[in-house]
Motif scaffolding. Sequence first.
Motif, mmCIF file in Angstrom:
data_model
loop_
_atom_site.group_PDB
_atom_site.id
_atom_site.type_symbol
_atom_site.label_atom_id
_atom_site.label_comp_id
_atom_site.label_asym_id
_atom_site.label_seq_id
_atom_site.Cartn_x
_atom_site.Cartn_y
_atom_site.Cartn_z
ATOM 1 N N PRO A 157 -12.077 -0.478 -6.341
ATOM 2 C CA PRO A 157 -12.055 0.988 -6.347
ATOM 3 C C PRO A 157 -10.707 1.630 -6.056
ATOM 4 C CG PRO A 157 -13.159 0.148 -4.387
ATOM 5 C CD PRO A 157 -12.969 -1.015 -5.293
ATOM 6 N N ASN A 158 -9.804 0.904 -5.400
ATOM 7 C CA ASN A 158 -8.504 1.491 -5.061
ATOM 8 C C ASN A 158 -7.397 1.109 -6.038
ATOM 9 O OD1 ASN A 158 -9.273 2.866 -2.596
ATOM 10 N ND2 ASN A 158 -9.527 0.821 -1.697
ATOM 11 N N ALA A 159 -7.741 0.346 -7.058
ATOM 12 C CA ALA A 159 -6.717 -0.183 -7.967
ATOM 13 C C ALA A 159 -6.053 0.889 -8.824
ATOM 14 C CB ALA A 159 -7.333 -1.255 -8.866
ATOM 15 N N TYR A 160 -6.737 1.988 -9.070
ATOM 16 C CA TYR A 160 -6.211 3.015 -9.970
ATOM 17 C C TYR A 160 -5.030 3.780 -9.365
ATOM 18 C CZ TYR A 160 -10.780 2.063 -11.997
ATOM 19 O OH TYR A 160 -11.874 1.432 -12.534
ATOM 20 N N GLU A 161 -4.971 3.825 -8.045
ATOM 21 C CA GLU A 161 -3.942 4.645 -7.384
ATOM 22 C C GLU A 161 -2.527 4.151 -7.666
ATOM 23 O OE1 GLU A 161 -3.002 8.081 -5.397
ATOM 24 O OE2 GLU A 161 -4.996 7.349 -5.949
ATOM 25 N N LYS A 162 -2.364 2.855 -7.883
ATOM 26 C CA LYS A 162 -1.013 2.341 -8.101
ATOM 27 C C LYS A 162 -0.406 2.812 -9.417
ATOM 28 C CE LYS A 162 -2.356 -2.237 -9.992
ATOM 29 N NZ LYS A 162 -3.774 -2.299 -9.585
ATOM 30 N N TRP A 163 -1.229 3.396 -10.279
ATOM 31 C CA TRP A 163 -0.726 3.914 -11.559
ATOM 32 C C TRP A 163 -0.587 5.430 -11.549
ATOM 33 C CZ3 TRP A 163 1.132 0.084 -14.155
ATOM 34 C CH2 TRP A 163 0.527 -1.176 -14.086
ATOM 35 N N ALA A 164 -0.797 6.049 -10.402
ATOM 36 C CA ALA A 164 -0.780 7.511 -10.342
ATOM 37 C C ALA A 164 0.584 8.094 -10.686
ATOM 38 C CB ALA A 164 -1.225 7.982 -8.955
ATOM 39 N N ASP A 165 1.647 7.514 -10.154
ATOM 40 C CA ASP A 165 2.988 8.066 -10.407
ATOM 41 C C ASP A 165 3.370 7.952 -11.877
ATOM 42 O OD1 ASP A 165 3.261 8.728 -7.752
ATOM 43 O OD2 ASP A 165 4.412 6.935 -7.229
ATOM 44 N N GLU A 166 3.139 6.784 -12.469
ATOM 45 C CA GLU A 166 3.448 6.603 -13.891
ATOM 46 C C GLU A 166 2.646 7.583 -14.746
ATOM 47 O OE1 GLU A 166 2.869 4.226 -11.768
ATOM 48 O OE2 GLU A 166 4.216 2.494 -12.088
ATOM 49 N N SER A 167 1.398 7.782 -14.366
ATOM 50 C CA SER A 167 0.521 8.665 -15.135
ATOM 51 C C SER A 167 0.955 10.123 -15.028
ATOM 52 C CB SER A 167 -0.929 8.505 -14.667
ATOM 53 O OG SER A 167 -1.362 7.173 -14.864
ATOM 54 N N ARG A 168 1.486 10.512 -13.883
ATOM 55 C CA ARG A 168 1.987 11.892 -13.734
ATOM 56 C C ARG A 168 3.200 12.119 -14.627
ATOM 57 N NH1 ARG A 168 0.788 10.697 -8.100
ATOM 58 N NH2 ARG A 168 -1.144 11.809 -7.523
ATOM 59 N N VAL A 169 4.066 11.124 -14.732
ATOM 60 C CA VAL A 169 5.234 11.233 -15.621
ATOM 61 C C VAL A 169 4.778 11.419 -17.065
ATOM 62 C CG1 VAL A 169 7.213 9.986 -16.577
ATOM 63 C CG2 VAL A 169 6.764 9.905 -14.116
ATOM 64 N N LEU A 170 3.850 10.579 -17.498
ATOM 65 C CA LEU A 170 3.355 10.667 -18.876
ATOM 66 C C LEU A 170 2.642 11.993 -19.125
ATOM 67 C CD1 LEU A 170 1.920 7.077 -19.481
ATOM 68 C CD2 LEU A 170 4.070 8.018 -20.303
ATOM 69 N N ALA A 171 1.823 12.418 -18.179
ATOM 70 C CA ALA A 171 1.062 13.653 -18.363
ATOM 71 C C ALA A 171 1.978 14.866 -18.453
ATOM 72 C CB ALA A 171 0.061 13.828 -17.227
ATOM 73 N N ALA A 172 3.030 14.897 -17.646
ATOM 74 C CA ALA A 172 3.970 16.017 -17.694
ATOM 75 C C ALA A 172 4.607 16.130 -19.069
ATOM 76 C CB ALA A 172 5.047 15.846 -16.622
ATOM 77 N N ALA A 173 4.928 14.991 -19.665
ATOM 78 C CA ALA A 173 5.542 15.000 -21.000
ATOM 79 C C ALA A 173 4.526 15.317 -22.090
ATOM 80 C CB ALA A 173 6.186 13.639 -21.270
ATOM 81 N N LEU A 174 3.368 14.657 -22.044
ATOM 82 C CA LEU A 174 2.417 14.738 -23.146
ATOM 83 C C LEU A 174 1.588 16.018 -23.162
ATOM 84 C CD1 LEU A 174 1.319 10.999 -23.119
ATOM 85 C CD2 LEU A 174 2.810 12.131 -24.779
ATOM 86 N N THR A 175 1.573 16.746 -22.048
ATOM 87 C CA THR A 175 0.923 18.058 -22.057
ATOM 88 C C THR A 175 1.916 19.165 -22.384
ATOM 89 O OG1 THR A 175 1.246 18.348 -19.661
ATOM 90 C CG2 THR A 175 -0.844 17.361 -20.394
ATOM 91 N N GLY A 176 3.196 18.803 -22.534
ATOM 92 C CA GLY A 176 4.202 19.778 -22.951
ATOM 93 C C GLY A 176 4.952 20.457 -21.833
ATOM 94 N N ARG A 177 4.755 20.012 -20.593
ATOM 95 C CA ARG A 177 5.438 20.665 -19.477
ATOM 96 C C ARG A 177 6.896 20.235 -19.381
ATOM 97 N NH1 ARG A 177 5.675 19.565 -14.085
ATOM 98 N NH2 ARG A 177 4.115 17.885 -14.157
ATOM 99 N N ALA A 178 7.227 19.049 -19.888
ATOM 100 C CA ALA A 178 8.598 18.546 -19.862
ATOM 101 C C ALA A 178 9.240 18.710 -21.240
ATOM 102 C CB ALA A 178 8.613 17.091 -19.440
ATOM 103 N N THR A 179 10.551 18.744 -21.269
ATOM 104 C CA THR A 179 11.313 18.986 -22.508
ATOM 105 C C THR A 179 12.057 17.735 -22.951
ATOM 106 O OG1 THR A 179 11.648 21.322 -21.960
ATOM 107 C CG2 THR A 179 13.196 20.332 -23.514
ATOM 108 N N GLY A 180 11.926 17.365 -24.221
ATOM 109 C CA GLY A 180 12.648 16.211 -24.761
ATOM 110 C C GLY A 180 12.435 14.954 -23.943
ATOM 111 N N ALA A 181 11.204 14.721 -23.499
ATOM 112 C CA ALA A 181 10.936 13.673 -22.514
ATOM 113 C C ALA A 181 10.494 12.345 -23.103
ATOM 114 C CB ALA A 181 9.878 14.162 -21.526
ATOM 115 N N VAL A 182 9.990 12.331 -24.330
ATOM 116 C CA VAL A 182 9.510 11.092 -24.947
ATOM 117 C C VAL A 182 10.543 10.612 -25.963
ATOM 118 C CG1 VAL A 182 7.704 9.993 -26.332
ATOM 119 C CG2 VAL A 182 7.100 11.757 -24.654
ATOM 120 N N ALA A 183 11.150 9.473 -25.685
ATOM 121 C CA ALA A 183 12.185 8.914 -26.557
ATOM 122 C C ALA A 183 11.765 7.525 -27.004
ATOM 123 C CB ALA A 183 13.518 8.855 -25.818
ATOM 124 N N CYS A 184 11.532 7.359 -28.294
ATOM 125 C CA CYS A 184 11.106 6.073 -28.845
ATOM 126 C C CYS A 184 12.071 5.628 -29.934
ATOM 127 C CB CYS A 184 9.702 6.173 -29.442
ATOM 128 S SG CYS A 184 8.400 6.567 -28.255
#
Length: 288
Positions: A157-184
């Motif tokens: 049940p506690n395993a998901y928390e270790k991905w919280a920071d990475e997920s916040r970075v992705l969410a900020a970019a993919l919801t449009g709150r960040a600018t020029g954030a996804v570089a592939c």
Amino acid sequence: MTVRTRSIVGVITALTLVGVVGVIVLINNLAGTIKLPQLGPECTVSAEGEVTLDSAQMANAATIAAVGVRRGMSEQAVVVALATAFQESKLENLDSGDRDSVGLFQQRPSQGWGTVEQIRDPRYAAGKFYTALKKVKGWEDMRVTDAAQRVQRSAYPNAYEKWADESRVLAAALTGRATGAVACVVPDTPAIRGAEAATALLSSLQLDWGKKLGGQARSAETAGLTVAVADTSVGWRFAHWLVSHASSTGLERVRFGDLEWHAPEGKWQPVADGSGGDQAQVVAEVFR
């Protein structure tokens, strides 16, 4: 060891050293004229932190975020969904797992999540996750791992928390709150080009965004498409989605405002011809 054997070993060692030196010299001489294959992750997301993913993981993350936005879910809901998919599948659309678990969220047909075919569709799987999350009373005020666990009911049940920071970075970019954030970085030898690529791009966009896209997207025949946007946040939402799916859709270039992304370089840079500044539409071009 005999004298003759030592001599042979010495000759082999010397030849090996000569070969290594020769390779190094050759690489140095050709460094400006050849491109060595890229090693490591193809995508880097920078938004209050940094996350690196391969192209398949990036596309799946973008789809999960798009489904959440389309359903009117908050950025925090997207964070919970991404953290869950990170833990369950490393953002990979798995065809198997524990018992009958499959897909991004390792949902189980035997527990009523749908058929195997349905769950293997990232859009369907993400939609089912958000539906279940929305039914959890007070999930918005819970820790990421607690909200995820109420949906998944995992043995860890506690395993998901270790991905919280990475997920916040992705969410900020993919919801449009960040600018020029996804570089592939995408090789300039795409699997599809021209009209086929433009069709694939528009089809994927419509599947992920559905009615949220409405009549905003317009195909530009074989060149690509344009997406009309209401504001900067929506613009970056679509621009980042496009770059995230570039590898599978033959996408070569994305422009929004005064920035553009180009596939081989993979970075957002000022528009080269100085014609940028349009905040009303995102322009996508495919390889011809």
